[in-house]
Motif scaffolding. Structure first.
Motif, PDB file in Angstrom:
ATOM      1  N   THR A 166      -9.756  -7.362  11.708  1.00  0.00           N
ATOM      2  CA  THR A 166     -11.016  -7.255  12.691  1.00  0.00           C
ATOM      3  C   THR A 166     -12.197  -7.280  11.989  1.00  0.00           C
ATOM      4  O   THR A 166     -12.223  -6.797  10.780  1.00  0.00           O
ATOM      5  CB  THR A 166     -10.824  -6.291  13.791  1.00  0.00           C
ATOM      6  N   SER A 167     -13.353  -7.807  12.387  1.00  0.00           N
ATOM      7  CA  SER A 167     -14.578  -7.565  11.755  1.00  0.00           C
ATOM      8  C   SER A 167     -15.441  -6.437  12.417  1.00  0.00           C
ATOM      9  O   SER A 167     -15.610  -6.494  13.603  1.00  0.00           O
ATOM     10  CB  SER A 167     -15.377  -9.070  11.911  1.00  0.00           C
ATOM     11  N   ILE A 168     -15.837  -5.409  11.810  1.00  0.00           N
ATOM     12  CA  ILE A 168     -16.470  -4.341  12.186  1.00  0.00           C
ATOM     13  C   ILE A 168     -17.761  -3.930  11.523  1.00  0.00           C
ATOM     14  O   ILE A 168     -17.934  -4.094  10.498  1.00  0.00           O
ATOM     15  CB  ILE A 168     -15.448  -3.035  12.583  1.00  0.00           C
ATOM     16  N   LEU A 176     -17.870   2.506   6.406  1.00  0.00           N
ATOM     17  CA  LEU A 176     -17.322   3.007   7.685  1.00  0.00           C
ATOM     18  C   LEU A 176     -17.058   4.396   7.595  1.00  0.00           C
ATOM     19  O   LEU A 176     -16.552   4.974   6.642  1.00  0.00           O
ATOM     20  CB  LEU A 176     -16.099   2.400   8.071  1.00  0.00           C
ATOM     21  N   LYS A 231     -14.613   6.281  12.522  1.00  0.00           N
ATOM     22  CA  LYS A 231     -14.582   4.915  12.941  1.00  0.00           C
ATOM     23  C   LYS A 231     -13.264   3.932  12.200  1.00  0.00           C
ATOM     24  O   LYS A 231     -12.555   3.289  12.813  1.00  0.00           O
ATOM     25  CB  LYS A 231     -15.865   4.197  12.491  1.00  0.00           C
ATOM     26  N   GLN A 232     -13.115   4.475  10.961  1.00  0.00           N
ATOM     27  CA  GLN A 232     -11.908   3.989  10.025  1.00  0.00           C
ATOM     28  C   GLN A 232     -10.443   4.399  10.964  1.00  0.00           C
ATOM     29  O   GLN A 232      -9.801   3.300  11.181  1.00  0.00           O
ATOM     30  CB  GLN A 232     -11.801   4.508   8.667  1.00  0.00           C
ATOM     31  N   SER A 240      -9.957   5.077  14.115  1.00  0.00           N
ATOM     32  CA  SER A 240     -10.210   4.612  15.279  1.00  0.00           C
ATOM     33  C   SER A 240      -9.536   2.946  15.157  1.00  0.00           C
ATOM     34  O   SER A 240      -8.800   2.396  15.802  1.00  0.00           O
ATOM     35  CB  SER A 240     -11.449   4.587  16.154  1.00  0.00           C
ATOM     36  N   THR A 241     -10.259   2.372  14.201  1.00  0.00           N
ATOM     37  CA  THR A 241      -9.930   0.944  13.971  1.00  0.00           C
ATOM     38  C   THR A 241      -8.598   0.748  13.476  1.00  0.00           C
ATOM     39  O   THR A 241      -7.648  -0.175  13.805  1.00  0.00           O
ATOM     40  CB  THR A 241     -11.032   0.397  12.815  1.00  0.00           C
ATOM     41  N   GLN A 242      -8.091   1.749  12.578  1.00  0.00           N
ATOM     42  CA  GLN A 242      -6.881   1.682  12.106  1.00  0.00           C
ATOM     43  C   GLN A 242      -5.629   1.619  13.110  1.00  0.00           C
ATOM     44  O   GLN A 242      -4.875   1.113  13.139  1.00  0.00           O
ATOM     45  CB  GLN A 242      -6.344   2.861  11.171  1.00  0.00           C
ATOM     46  N   ASP A 271      -6.005   0.934  16.206  1.00  0.00           N
ATOM     47  CA  ASP A 271      -5.877  -0.635  16.783  1.00  0.00           C
ATOM     48  C   ASP A 271      -5.270  -1.566  16.210  1.00  0.00           C
ATOM     49  O   ASP A 271      -4.323  -2.332  16.771  1.00  0.00           O
ATOM     50  CB  ASP A 271      -7.437  -0.884  17.282  1.00  0.00           C
ATOM     51  N   LEU A 272      -5.460  -1.680  14.937  1.00  0.00           N
ATOM     52  CA  LEU A 272      -4.864  -2.719  14.156  1.00  0.00           C
ATOM     53  C   LEU A 272      -3.609  -2.407  13.852  1.00  0.00           C
ATOM     54  O   LEU A 272      -2.631  -3.460  14.029  1.00  0.00           O
ATOM     55  CB  LEU A 272      -5.705  -2.472  12.629  1.00  0.00           C
ATOM     56  N   ASN A 289     -21.218  -7.135   8.964  1.00  0.00           N
ATOM     57  CA  ASN A 289     -19.839  -6.655   9.386  1.00  0.00           C
ATOM     58  C   ASN A 289     -18.684  -6.463   8.333  1.00  0.00           C
ATOM     59  O   ASN A 289     -18.912  -7.635   7.109  1.00  0.00           O
ATOM     60  CB  ASN A 289     -19.214  -7.594  10.390  1.00  0.00           C
TER      61      ASN A 289
END
Length: 257
Positions: free
Chosen positions: A50-52, A166, A170-171, A173-175, A177-178, A241
């Motif tokens: 993903t691009s964040i 990040l 946020k890391q 939360s992103t992790q 999802d990924l 991003n």
């Protein structure tokens, strides 16, 4: 008496022999059972990217001063750094968002002074240099350009680094999802590979998750650190991003469709 003992011995022998025979028969009826399992599996690696946009900016800028004595160099440096800190805090940056990255003082030598008697060049102590570096880490990304301009305007003569990254929240939360997306990707790949073979997924044997791949903070170099502080226009700093990736290695159990 002898006759009686002989009879007892014979009876005992018969009983022992009978017990041994019964045990032999029991042992003879115990047939060892062996279980053999033959499971079919497929190993697949799923990927999710993903691009964040970053939510933290870190800046490092410093003050270098020189004087004849070490004390004078430190004093001059302290005065300028106090002005820098005041200028940055006036923008809304708190003391908790600032820290000293490094501080040093060292002698300054002139290595090309000729000896008046021999003409041979010699080393001469000319003074001392104090260097103080301030580290700022904040989520106020919109203030990045103003922080630089204010610091330089207050006397900072070095801008060493500006980078975006990040936050831990946020890391995480992103992790989360990924990871789920990577597992779904692994399952999809397995199903596509098994369909032409007449096989299907019947279960999962193991799942191995890779580390979260976050790129290092991206530096932005500021070329105007030594420019005149009277420039009215704010320095423009743009963040970009970041592509983050994680993988999941899954071993699926498979069977006939």
């Amino acid at each position: 008496m002898l006759a009686t003992l002989a009879v007892i011995a014979i009876v005992s022998t018969v009983i022992v022999a009978s017990i041994q025979t019964s045990q032999d028969k029991a042992y003879g009826q115990q047939v060892p059972i062996s279980f053999t399992t033959s499971e079919k599996t497929i190993t697949v690696t799923g990927t999710a990217t993903t691009s964040i946009s970053p939510d933290i900016v870190t800046l490092q800028f410093g003050v270098d001063t020189e004087a004849k004595t070490a004390q004078d160099a430190i004093s001059a440096n302290s005065n300028v750094m106090d002005s820098v800190v005041t200028a940055v805090t006036s923008l809304g940056i708190t003391k908790d968002e600032m820290s000293t990255a490094s501080f040093s003082i060292y002698p300054v030598y002139n290595y090309s002074v000729p000896d008046p008697m021999t003409g041979i060049q010699k080393t001469m102590l000319t003074g001392y240099k104090a260097s103080n570096t301030l580290f700022v880490k904040t989520t106020k990304l919109s203030l990045t350009g103003k922080i630089i301009d204010s610091a330089v305007g207050a006397g900072a003569n070095r801008v060493d680094d500006v980078s975006f990254s990040l936050s831990p929240t946020k890391q995480q939360s992103t992790q989360n999802d990924l990871l789920s997306n990577a597992v779904v990707d692994a399952k999809s790949k397995a199903e596509k590979a098994l369909a032409p073979l007449g096989e299907k997924i019947t279960g999962v044997k193991s799942v191995s998750l890779s580390d979260f791949n976050v790129p290092p903070p991206r530096p932005v170099y500021y070329a105007g650190a030594m420019a005149a502080p009277s420039v009215a226009k704010d320095t423009q700093i743009f963040s970009s991003n970041q592509d983050v990736t994680t993988t999941a290695n899954v071993i699926f159990l498979i069977g006939d469709q």
